[in-house]
Each structure stands twice: as C-alpha cells, then as structure tokens.
Design a protein around this motif. Structure first.
Motif, PDB file in Angstrom:
ATOM      1  N   GLN A 104       0.825  -1.211   0.000  1.00 35.77           N
ATOM      2  CA  GLN A 104       0.000   0.000   0.000  1.00 35.77           C
ATOM      3  C   GLN A 104       0.859   1.261   0.000  1.00 35.77           C
ATOM      4  O   GLN A 104       0.464   2.289  -0.564  1.00 35.77           O
ATOM      5  N   LYS A 108       0.195   4.159  -2.585  1.00 37.12           N
ATOM      6  CA  LYS A 108      -0.087   5.508  -2.093  1.00 37.12           C
ATOM      7  C   LYS A 108       0.767   6.536  -2.826  1.00 37.12           C
ATOM      8  O   LYS A 108       0.264   7.585  -3.264  1.00 37.12           O
ATOM      9  N   GLU A 112      -0.674   9.484  -5.246  1.00 35.81           N
ATOM     10  CA  GLU A 112      -0.391  10.892  -4.965  1.00 35.81           C
ATOM     11  C   GLU A 112       0.225  11.576  -6.174  1.00 35.81           C
ATOM     12  O   GLU A 112      -0.102  12.730  -6.478  1.00 35.81           O
ATOM     13  N   LEU A 211      -2.996   2.546   4.439  1.00 32.50           N
ATOM     14  CA  LEU A 211      -2.155   3.624   3.916  1.00 32.50           C
ATOM     15  C   LEU A 211      -2.769   4.320   2.708  1.00 32.50           C
ATOM     16  O   LEU A 211      -2.518   5.506   2.481  1.00 32.50           O
ATOM     17  N   ILE A 212      -3.554   3.587   1.927  1.00 33.17           N
ATOM     18  CA  ILE A 212      -4.137   4.210   0.736  1.00 33.17           C
ATOM     19  C   ILE A 212      -5.516   4.812   1.012  1.00 33.17           C
ATOM     20  O   ILE A 212      -6.053   5.516   0.160  1.00 33.17           O
ATOM     21  N   VAL A 215      -5.837   8.829   0.576  1.00 30.66           N
ATOM     22  CA  VAL A 215      -5.785   9.342  -0.801  1.00 30.66           C
ATOM     23  C   VAL A 215      -6.997   8.872  -1.593  1.00 30.66           C
ATOM     24  O   VAL A 215      -7.538   9.614  -2.419  1.00 30.66           O
TER      25      VAL A 215
END
Length: 421
Positions: A104, A108, A112, A211-212, A215
């Motif tokens: 992830q 991410k 981004e 973690l994603i 976003v």
C-alpha cells in the motif's frame, strides 16, 4: 520513489490519463516502502512485525513480486480495532498486515503522483505539505478578507464506511488506464475485516488505518464534491462562495443567505447520488463574518471559530479548543495518568511532556492560549491527585508538589501558529 513520482506526474501533465503503472511496483520501490514503515506498530492478522519481515527482506520481496506478477497476491483482511470518539461511540480502525502496508505504501505514492496535480487548492487533508493549520488559515482569510456573511457547516454521516466501491473505481478509471493497477485497488477495497475471529465482508467503504485510504477518500470527494462545487459556483450562483475541505470535514462560505440555502439543498442531493448522506442534526447554516458581528460560532478541525475584535480594535476570527475535543483530550490524559500512578513523578512528567507538546503543537494557534492553559491546569491537577492517592498517606501536599514540579517541570503552554491568517 521521488524519481518515479516525478515521471508519473509528467505523464499526467502530458496525457491526463496514465497507464503502465505496475512497472513502478518493483523491488526497489517496495524496499523503500519497507524502510518507511515505522517500528513498533500494532500487527495485523498475520502477526508479522517489521523486524520479522526484514530478517529475510530480499527473499520476502522477491516472493511478493512473483505473486503480484501472477496475480496470486491477495491482501489479508485487516484487523479491526476500536477507539473512542468522545460522543459515547467508537471509531473502527483497520490494521493491515505488514506486507500489505509495504504494498500500500507504493500504491499511495503512485496515487499521490497522479492526483496531486488534479486536486483542488481548497483541499487540505492528508496531502503533502498541507496541514490542518493551513486549512484554518484559509477559512480565516475568506472570512476576514472576502465577502463572507454565511457559513454552511455540513457533516457527512459515516463517510469512510459509505464510500461506494463502484463509484470509487469509476473515478479511478477516469484517470488510470492500467487495469492491473485498478485490479489491486479493488482487492484492497474488498479485502475484508477480521473482528472477534470472524471475517466480515467490506462491500462498501474504505478502512481507516490503511495507507491508501486517505488518498482514495480524497479522490472520491474530489469528484463527488470538489469538482462539482467549482462547476456550480460558476453556473448557478452570483455571489462570492468558497469551500475549505480537510478530508471529509468541510465548510462552505457564502456572501448571500439565499444562495447558502440553495447550495445546502443541492449538496444533499449531490452527495446522495454517490451513496453519502448529510448528518442534518450536525449541519447548519448560520450568519457569520465581519459584516454580521453575530455571537454564532462553528466547529471545524477541533476548534470553535468565533467573531472577535483584535487588540488593535479590528475585526478578526479567533479560535478556541472545542468543548467536545477538550473533553475527549481530558478524559484520555486522565486515564493515562491514573494508569501510571505508581511510576515516579520524574518518569511520569517526562512522558506527559511529550503528550503536552503534541497538544500545544496542534491547538497552539493565535487566540487559543486560554484553551491551552485549561488543559495544562487540568493535567497538573490530575497528576497531583494520582500521586497523592498512590500511597494513601496524602503526604504530598500542594506546596510539596509545586516544589517537585520545579525540579521535574511540566511543559507550559506555547503558541506555535501566531498569524491570524
């Protein structure tokens, strides 16, 4: 990963829609993601720590890449944990397995690179080099310098739990032509949750803690809210209007009351289209600004914002820690202090100073010194009560306690953000 992100950003600028993203998920970028993962974090359902995964890092990454190329890699379900929200309810957080965090982390960075050039300038949450203080200062600027008379303070009910997966994929496919990259995003979305030993399906939403997730949430609101706001601003309204958004927390500012009311009705319908709902009991339209001079206030990002007059006799917007957030922070620090009542004052004050410093860095903005003092006084009082209760002899009088604090002082309040806007 910076070189790869620069390359992706240039492709976005040139073509708008990007493809062949899976090539950026390689041993080097995965290793870099591994290095960025903090130590000592809670483990996922696999029980693997960073240290354990790193014992045979090269071999583990080679095996991971092999599985990803064959599409046999499937994320583990995240482990569900709960933290109190402060209103009596609990917020569910997801703890991914360590290997999933590594993957992830690369996804991410790629997301981004694709979306940072596309996101609106009034979006601040979970974005590089942007903070909650930036969002607050933007709100101040609009109220103090522009023609703002009314605030639409809207709250989205359970946003992270209600993200529609089909719409999420449509939004991503608008900008990403790599089907295999999208395929893995789907797997993360439907990876499931482990709770009390049972696997639960995730048919909607994105798990907070991944973690994603931040976003992806920004992508969803970019299309469901931000681009629509800009569109209707140009075509449906005559007066000045602005929005400031930090993740799913946002405020809209208007020159005219009738346009604020019109927008609020349109907002309800717009969000409904994408499976989202306004919490009407937490949302309101209110007069606010230098032309109104009302005693109304609104909460945004943990602060209560209110009309005031500066030392120089000019209108300004000031902020204090919201009652709700102050109550949560007090309850949390009280619990911690009493759990550590049997430790020495030296050790306790050392650990408390870390907590106090973090509190001051967030809430230490222009006009909120009194709010910081209230928190500091509360912490100092609870620490005394706990240490006094520890041995049941009550030898620790307030005077003796003050003498000890001269040797082992608690960090005093400090303002970190000094400008009004």
């Amino acid at each position: 990963m910076e070189k790869e992100k620069t390359e992706i950003a240039s492709l976005v600028e040139r073509y708008g829609k990007v493809q062949s993203l899976m090539k950026y998920i390689n041993k080097d970028t995965l290793k870099e993601s591994y290095e960025k993962q903090p130590k000592g974090k809670a483990v996922g359902v696999d029980g693997v720590t960073k240290e354990e995964y790193g014992e045979e890092l090269d071999e583990n990454l080679e095996t991971l890449l092999g599985r990803m190329k064959k599409f046999s890699y499937k994320p583990y379900p995240v482990r569900r944990a709960y933290i109190p929200k402060g209103d009596g309810k609990m917020r569910g957080l997801g703890i991914p397995s360590f290997e999933d965090k590594v993957v992830q982390g690369v996804f991410k960075e790629i997301l981004e690179a694709i979306y940072e050039p596309k996101f609106k300038e009034f979006s601040f949450g979970f974005r590089p080099n942007r903070s909650c203080h930036d969002a607050i200062q933007r709100v101040n600027k609009h109220i103090m310098a522009d023609k703002v008379n009314y605030i639409v303070d809207a709250d989205i009910k359970g946003f992270f739990d209600n993200i529609d997966h089909e719409w999420m994929i449509k939004f991503l496919e608008h900008d990403i032509a790599d089907k295999n990259f999208i395929r893995y995003i789907k797997r993360f979305l439907i990876g499931g949750v482990m709770e009390d030993g049972k696997r639960l399906e995730t048919e909607s939403g994105t798990i907070q803690g991944g973690l994603i997730s931040p976003v992806l949430a920004n992508v969803y609101l970019h299309y469901a809210l931000d681009t629509w706001f800009d569109y209707v601003k140009k075509r449906e309204f005559q007066g000045e209007m602005y929005m400031v958004r930090y993740a799913d927390d946002f405020v809209c500012l208007f020159q005219y009351e009738n346009e604020a009311q019109k927008f609020y009705k349109m907002l309800i319908e717009r969000l409904k289209k994408f499976g989202l709902e306004i919490a009407e009991d937490k949302s309101k339209i209110m007069p606010f600004g230098r032309y109104k001079g009302t005693k109304e206030s609104f909460d945004f990002l943990g602060f209560t914002h209110y009309n005031a007059t500066s030392h120089w006799g000019k209108y300004c917007v000031l902020h204090r820690t919201s009652k709700k957030k102050l109550k949560i922070k007090r309850e949390a620090v009280k619990k911690w202090i009493w759990e550590h009542m049997h430790e020495s004052i030296a050790d306790t004050t050392e650990a408390l100073n870390v907590k106090l410093s973090g509190h001051y860095r967030y809430y230490g903005i222009y006009g909120n010194y009194v709010g910081l003092i209230k928190y500091y006084v509360y912490v100092r009082q609870e620490l005394w009560k706990s240490k006094r209760r520890r041995d049941q002899s009550y030898w620790l009088t307030w005077r003796k306690y003050q003498g000890i604090l001269k040797i082992h002082p608690l960090e005093t309040p400090k303002i970190y953000v000094t400008s009004a806007y």
